[in-house]
Design an enzyme around this catalytic site. Structure first.
Site, mmCIF file in Angstrom:
data_model
loop_
_atom_site.group_PDB
_atom_site.id
_atom_site.type_symbol
_atom_site.label_atom_id
_atom_site.label_comp_id
_atom_site.label_asym_id
_atom_site.label_seq_id
_atom_site.Cartn_x
_atom_site.Cartn_y
_atom_site.Cartn_z
ATOM 1 N N ARG A 103 0.810 -1.221 0.000
ATOM 2 C CA ARG A 103 0.000 0.000 0.000
ATOM 3 C C ARG A 103 0.844 1.272 0.000
ATOM 4 O O ARG A 103 1.879 1.328 0.663
ATOM 5 C CB ARG A 103 -0.922 0.009 1.218
ATOM 6 N N HIS A 107 -0.792 -2.524 -4.602
ATOM 7 C CA HIS A 107 -0.259 -3.478 -5.583
ATOM 8 C C HIS A 107 -0.247 -2.957 -7.013
ATOM 9 O O HIS A 107 -0.572 -3.671 -7.960
ATOM 10 C CB HIS A 107 -1.033 -4.787 -5.532
ATOM 11 N N HIS A 165 2.848 -12.868 -5.332
ATOM 12 C CA HIS A 165 1.750 -12.902 -4.363
ATOM 13 C C HIS A 165 1.079 -14.281 -4.339
ATOM 14 O O HIS A 165 -0.153 -14.374 -4.381
ATOM 15 C CB HIS A 165 0.740 -11.807 -4.714
ATOM 16 N N SER A 166 1.876 -15.340 -4.267
ATOM 17 C CA SER A 166 1.284 -16.679 -4.193
ATOM 18 C C SER A 166 0.674 -16.929 -2.815
ATOM 19 O O SER A 166 1.195 -16.483 -1.798
ATOM 20 C CB SER A 166 2.336 -17.744 -4.480
ATOM 21 N N GLU A 197 5.249 -12.432 1.242
ATOM 22 C CA GLU A 197 5.605 -11.562 0.126
ATOM 23 C C GLU A 197 6.875 -10.781 0.467
ATOM 24 O O GLU A 197 6.840 -9.872 1.289
ATOM 25 C CB GLU A 197 4.461 -10.586 -0.158
#
Length: 344
Positions: A84, A109, A178-179, A309
């Protein structure tokens, strides 16, 4: 020995330019991973349990339509700036920039159409695949033409993700994958039986809009002390936590270091995260609500996966005492994250 295969996965809708989306299958003796040229998305990641049985441990969709629709960044590469930026605003060289607001009052993102929602060009490597795109000056409000390369390579039990970028104007940048992981196998109900540790002495408290307050707080004596492994479900209960969605501050330096480890006792699967980045966002899927139909018609309820992440600290571009988030012309952004899969 890693094999690499490329195949067609689908076509973009006509209103998105209708381009061909390819899938790249990287396979070693112990890991199999599938990655799309759309959003550099990891759609499948299969690893062995202690009995040698493969399971897919990442959330996602069976078809391209799932990924082109609205979803919480399953498997994607996010950028220009992961996480953010407060009020979607920042200043560089005395000029203020306004980004698209897509997360309460903030930009999240990369904005409305970040790196996760575009086609990348692809080049097959002996043990992986390299994706490239040019993010034009002004895209989503960001300054400068930004050239970006994301390279996935697989060797044995280790999947490496390297991010490189060069810019024509000074710009903030922080790239991550971002898995969403569940070591019991995607579609499993929750991650409460996972044991997690994160090598961080401090973390960033956030305000109601999930923006870091600016304080760098010690984890000692709090629910954020994950330096020794904790069983996630019991830990959340003990500290009355709704889940994690916080940046953990890592030891600074350009060298590879082990920053997190997850162990799933029932299957024996382990996952280590190594990185050169200064931060890692630990997120426990708090906003998953079971409404999305995933792979094999699985639903994904709250806390059914976790994300780790690797990143720069959130809102660093607005906080001078955070690690530098700016890339200048003539410099190279270059970070690598390694995921290492084993059994115990």
């Amino acid at each position: 020995m890693t094999t690499v295969r490329r195949e067609a996965f689908g076509r973009m809708p006509p209103e998105e330019g209708g381009g061909e989306v390819e899938k790249f299958v990287l396979q070693s003796d112990s890991v199999r991973v599938e990655i799309l040229s759309f959003g550099c998305i990891i759609t499948t990641l299969e690893t062995k349990d202690r009995d040698g049985k493969f399971s897919d441990i990442v959330l996602g969709f069976d078809t391209l339509e799932g990924y082109t629709g609205k979803h919480p960044f399953f498997g994607t590469v996010v950028g220009r700036v992961a996480n953010r930026i407060a009020n979607g605003k920042f200043s560089v060289d005395g000029k203020e920039y306004q980004l698209f607001i897509n997360n309460g009052p903030n930009s999240l993102h990369g904005g409305a159409k970040g790196f996760d929602k575009v086609l990348w060009s692809a080049e097959v490597l002996p043990n992986g695949v390299r994706f490239f795109r040019l993010s034009p000056d002004g895209e989503e409000g960001y300054p400068g033409d930004l050239k970006v390369w994301v390279t996935y390579t697989l060797s044995g039990r280790e999947l490496a993700i390297n991010y490189q970028a060069q810019t024509s104007k000074t710009t903030p940048i922080s790239l991550t994958n971002h898995s969403y992981f569940n070591l019991a196998g995607q579609g499993s109900r929750d991650v409460y039986d996972h044991e997690i540790s994160i090598e961080a002495d401090s973390y960033l408290p956030v305000d109601d809009a999930q923006i870091p307050t600016g304080e760098v707080a010690a984890v000692q004596g709090t629910g954020f002390d994950l330096r020794q492994p904790v069983e996630l479900g019991k830990h959340l209960q003990k500290f009355h936590l709704n889940g994690f969605d916080h940046n953990f501050c890592l030891h600074q330096g350009q060298d590879r270091r082990l920053v997190a480890r997850v162990f799933h006792p029932p299957t024996g699967r382990t996952m280590e995260v190594h990185t050169t980045q200064p931060g890692i966002q630990f997120y426990t899927g708090n906003f998953l609500d079971g409404s999305l139909k995933g792979k094999g018609a699985a639903t994904y309820p709250k806390h059914s996966a976790f994300c780790l992440e690797t990143q720069n600290w959130p809102d660093a571009v607005n906080k001078p005492h955070f690690p530098n988030a700016l890339l200048h012309p003539g410099e190279e952004y270059n970070h690598t994250t390694w995921l290492v899969f084993n059994t115990a």
